[in-house]
Design an enzyme around this catalytic site. Structure first.
Site, PDB file in Angstrom:
ATOM      1  N   HIS A  19       0.844  -1.203   0.000  1.00 42.97           N
ATOM      2  CA  HIS A  19       0.000   0.000   0.000  1.00 42.97           C
ATOM      3  C   HIS A  19       0.873   1.244   0.000  1.00 42.97           C
ATOM      4  O   HIS A  19       0.576   2.234  -0.662  1.00 42.97           O
ATOM      5  CB  HIS A  19      -0.919   0.030   1.234  1.00 42.97           C
ATOM      6  CG  HIS A  19      -1.767  -1.197   1.378  1.00 42.97           C
ATOM      7  ND1 HIS A  19      -2.354  -1.587   2.543  1.00 42.97           N
ATOM      8  CD2 HIS A  19      -2.123  -2.129   0.456  1.00 42.97           C
ATOM      9  CE1 HIS A  19      -3.042  -2.707   2.355  1.00 42.97           C
ATOM     10  NE2 HIS A  19      -2.900  -3.061   1.097  1.00 42.97           N
ATOM     11  N   ASP A 116      -6.471   4.938   1.576  1.00 36.44           N
ATOM     12  CA  ASP A 116      -6.399   3.773   0.685  1.00 36.44           C
ATOM     13  C   ASP A 116      -7.484   2.745   1.013  1.00 36.44           C
ATOM     14  O   ASP A 116      -8.360   2.993   1.849  1.00 36.44           O
ATOM     15  CB  ASP A 116      -4.986   3.179   0.634  1.00 36.44           C
ATOM     16  CG  ASP A 116      -4.603   2.456   1.913  1.00 36.44           C
ATOM     17  OD1 ASP A 116      -5.490   1.920   2.593  1.00 36.44           O
ATOM     18  OD2 ASP A 116      -3.393   2.433   2.218  1.00 36.44           O
TER      19      ASP A 116
END
Ligand code: UDP
Length: 470
Positions: A19, A116
């Site tokens: 991520h 995210d």
């Protein structure tokens, strides 16, 4: 009139290098192409040495800070990684609100907040801090996004478990996904991580827009659908492939690259299962014997087997805990030393994929790995493990875009050897996959050039941030 000040953007990164890397890349691109500055906000649970080194290597326009630790000790042992991330995020909302208020003061103007895929609960913090533009960044692909966006309805309409579905799951524009290949955290509806994913699906709709690290050519079906605005969901911008420009030095760098330097062009298959993936002992053995049987050159990043710990035990820290070589078949390293190199835990993947000697990639289909492979024009053998990797394998293989050959479920050495051989030098499906990947490499590069689809999408987003729009 004076031009508006360059935007400052706050970005929340849920745990995992998978991520952090693409979000950091997005921040760097916003800085280099659009003069923006960014603050990456990380969670205390991921303060590993790997992550610290990565963050300190970023350009001055991209700064970082960490949220204070939150107590997760009440969660059951063995809680799914998606649950841990979602809980850590939800429990960090008050601290994040303070951080965002602070950033608003110090930067003068916070143009946008970006979270995210597991961080959508942080939109509450952004709202409380009075940050107007709340964006979502999906470091995965449009198939995954389509599925999560549809989860609130699917939760109501699909009885029983996905893995028991008689027919593949069909979603707008998407390659049909056989039940057992659907996103791993959805495979057990009694597990809290399932509820979390459904929750995220409704939370995503609060975003002003959704940025996705993918591009049209690799998943044309959902790209076509999601590029059209729809009243029930945010606007979607495919802005990828954003991959790391290069990896920093690590102890295995020199050994891998010097070895590759001595191999013929496109002769080596790189074998790696991402930052945390490991195989069960039996499959690790079959893979070793399969590679040997294939007669191809290989560079293999080995980890201690997953039955020596949870499947993604290494997720928060990439170092394998035990000596992985001890689990290889007897005599394997010696027998293959003319054609193979085995390295423990970690390799400079981007440099390896960019090397002229690399001609294939046996991958767990983590989305960053897939994008890195496509950007460097390296065809894939798909060996998915967890998360969304099985559905990535479906959309990449023959049922989908045709950029990979999937290893059959049985994972026997003969099947492994056949897939590897076909990919590297086969004249049937191997040749088709190699041609398709060359085409995708070109499309990816074109999209990112000035005026290309991905560059234009990002420019449109920045225009909203600097103008009055959400
Ligand atoms: N990576 C690397 N060396 C390794 C393993 C992984 O540099 O030995 C990098 C890889 O280049 C990619 C990331 O770690 O950028 C892995 O992300 P991906 O989404 O493929 O998988 P995940 O780690 O999330 O399962």
């Amino acid at each position: 009139p004076a031009s508006p000040p360059p935007p400052h953007v706050a970005m929340l990164v849920t745990p995992g290098m998978g991520h952090l890397i693409p979000l950091a890349e997005l921040a760097k691109r916003l800085a280099s192409r659009h003069g923006a500055t960014a603050t990456l906000i990380t969670f205390a649970s991921t303060a590993s040495a790997t992550q610290r080194a990565f963050l300190s290597s970023l350009p001055p326009a991209v700064s970082s800070l960490s949220l204070p630790p939150v107590d997760l000790s009440d969660l059951p042992r063995g809680a799914a990684i998606e649950t841990l991330m979602s809980e850590e995020c939800a429990r960090s909302v008050p601290a994040l609100t303070d951080i965002l208020l602070g950033l608003k003061r110090t930067t003068g103007r916070l143009a946008a907040f970006v979270a995210d895929l597991f961080g959508a609960d942080s939109f509450d913090a952004a709202r409380d801090a009075g940050v107007d533009r709340r964006y979502l960044f999906i470091p995965s692909n449009l198939h995954v996004l389509t599925l999560i966006l549809h989860l609130p309805e699917l939760d109501a309409s699909v009885p029983g478990e996905f893995r028991d579905l008689a027919e593949p799951l069909r979603l707008p524009g998407c390659v049909p996904i056989p039940g057992p290949d659907v996103l791993m955290p959805l495979q057990d509806k009694t597990n809290p991580c399932y509820k979390w994913m459904v929750h995220h699906g409704s939370k995503y709709r609060e975003a002003d827009a959704i940025l996705v690290n993918s591009f049209d050519a690799v998943e044309p079906g959902p790209a076509k659908i999601l590029r059209q605005p729809a009243p029930w969901r945010p606007v979607v911008y495919p802005i990828g492939p954003l991959i790391q420009a290069d990896t920093g030095g690590s102890k295995n760098d020199a050994a891998c690259l010097e070895w590759l330097d001595r191999q013929p062009d496109r002769s080596v298959i790189f074998v790696s299962f991402g930052s945390g993936g490991a195989l069960p002992t039996e499959q690790m053995r079959e893979l070793a014997l399969g590679l040997e049987l294939s007669g191809q050159r290989f560079l293999w990043v080995v980890r201690s087997p997953s039955d020596e710990g949870a499947v993604n035990d290494n997720y928060y820290d990439a170092e394998s805990k035990k000596d992985p070589f001890a689990y290889l078949p007897e005599g394997f390293v010696e027998r293959t030393k003319e054609v193979g190199l085995v390295v423990p835990s970690w390799a400079p993947q981007i440099k390896v994929l960019a090397h002229r000697a690399t001609g294939g990639f046996l991958t767990h289909c983590g989305w960053n790995s897939v994008l890195e492979s496509l950007v460097h024009g390296v065809p894939m053998v798909a060996w998915p493990l967890y998360a969304e990797q099985r559905q990535n394998a479906v959309m990449l293989s023959a049922e989908g875009v045709g950029a990979a050959i999937r290893v059959p479920e049985s994972k026997g050495r003969e099947k492994i050897a056949a897939a590897v051989r076909e990919l590297m030098e086969g004249e049937g499906s191997g040749a088709a996959v190699r041609a398709k990947v060359a085409e995708l490499q070109k499309a990816a590069a074109e999209g990112l050039q000035e005026g290309g689809a991905a560059a234009a999408a990002l420019a449109e987003v920045v225009e909203k941030w600097t103008g009055g729009e959400n």
